[in-house]
Design an enzyme around this catalytic site. Sequence first.
Site, PDB file in Angstrom:
ATOM      1  N   CYS A  52       0.652  -1.452   0.148  1.00  0.00           N
ATOM      2  CA  CYS A  52       0.018   0.033  -0.095  1.00  0.00           C
ATOM      3  C   CYS A  52       0.789   1.163   0.111  1.00  0.00           C
ATOM      4  O   CYS A  52       1.677   1.706   1.068  1.00  0.00           O
ATOM      5  CB  CYS A  52      -1.035  -0.198   1.201  1.00  0.00           C
ATOM      6  SG  CYS A  52      -1.637   1.637   1.511  1.00  0.00           S
ATOM      7  N   CYS A  55       0.096   3.828   2.834  1.00  0.00           N
ATOM      8  CA  CYS A  55       0.535   3.329   3.997  1.00  0.00           C
ATOM      9  C   CYS A  55       2.058   3.725   4.282  1.00  0.00           C
ATOM     10  O   CYS A  55       2.707   4.089   5.514  1.00  0.00           O
ATOM     11  CB  CYS A  55       0.582   1.804   4.145  1.00  0.00           C
ATOM     12  SG  CYS A  55      -1.286   1.268   3.974  1.00  0.00           S
TER      13      CYS A  55
END
Length: 290
Positions: A52, A55
């Site tokens: 991600c 993230c």
Amino acid sequence: MKKVLLLIIFSFIGIFVFAQGIDFQKLSLEKALEKAKREKKLVFVDCYTTWCGPCKMMAEQVFPRKEVGNYMNEKFICLKVDMEKGEGPTLGDKYGVEAYPTFLIISPDGSLCHWFAGYSAADKFIARVEDCFDPSKAKKKIQTEKRNQAKAGDIAPVFKYPDINGKEISLESLRGKYVLIDVWATWCTPCKKEIPYLKEFEMKFRDKNIVFVSISCDKDKGAWEKMVKEKEMTGIQLYAGMDMDLVNSYKIEFIPRFILVDPEGKVVNVEMPKPSDPEMEKILETLKGI
């Protein structure tokens, strides 16, 4: 004497590093809840995946900041949980986590106090965390937010982004055809898994009244250009970068996201099935005038 001096130096280094950001503790959620109860704190959980992009941006740009660490370490027991490993899948099922990153704020009894998702700069991140202390703002159940989201029958939010050759393409310029929009990014593993299926649709419907538009929300434009060329991605490839207008219009909290717009520029479906799902073909085959 030298050993003592080294220990003192390393101790100061450790304190300095700690002060620079969030102290993520290596605890299970159960142990974190027990500690939170003893220290009269809440538990903050960063629900992330290794693939991600947002993230990673939070981990690199926001969590290490001193002001963020000072705020979070005083009020929370903080955890990072890989949602694809260990207790991550179980935790995700329990609290309904589907988007990454999702941030959970949990009371010591295990109940959800508040949650929010997606990348935020440091000041906005702190403000979003603070919402957990305001009953009128705290969200105690995870669900896709529909308020103010474009919906079927609405005029689709317009966009204008450059393609792989730098030419700007707008939604308005595609009027007269159905438009299947794919919002994706190079760092998104589920997005990349859909590329072969999307190519099949583009070939199968190449003589139909529909165009396929993939819009990248990558921060790294070079990574997008490289993948488009290496994967020989077809259809219309556009680069939105960190522009959030389209994302906000459709309340997109996870990708890939597929959206269908009709020839008049109206939304048909804001959450189309993925190309790998047989339901997508069924929907496209039944469109009037395709």
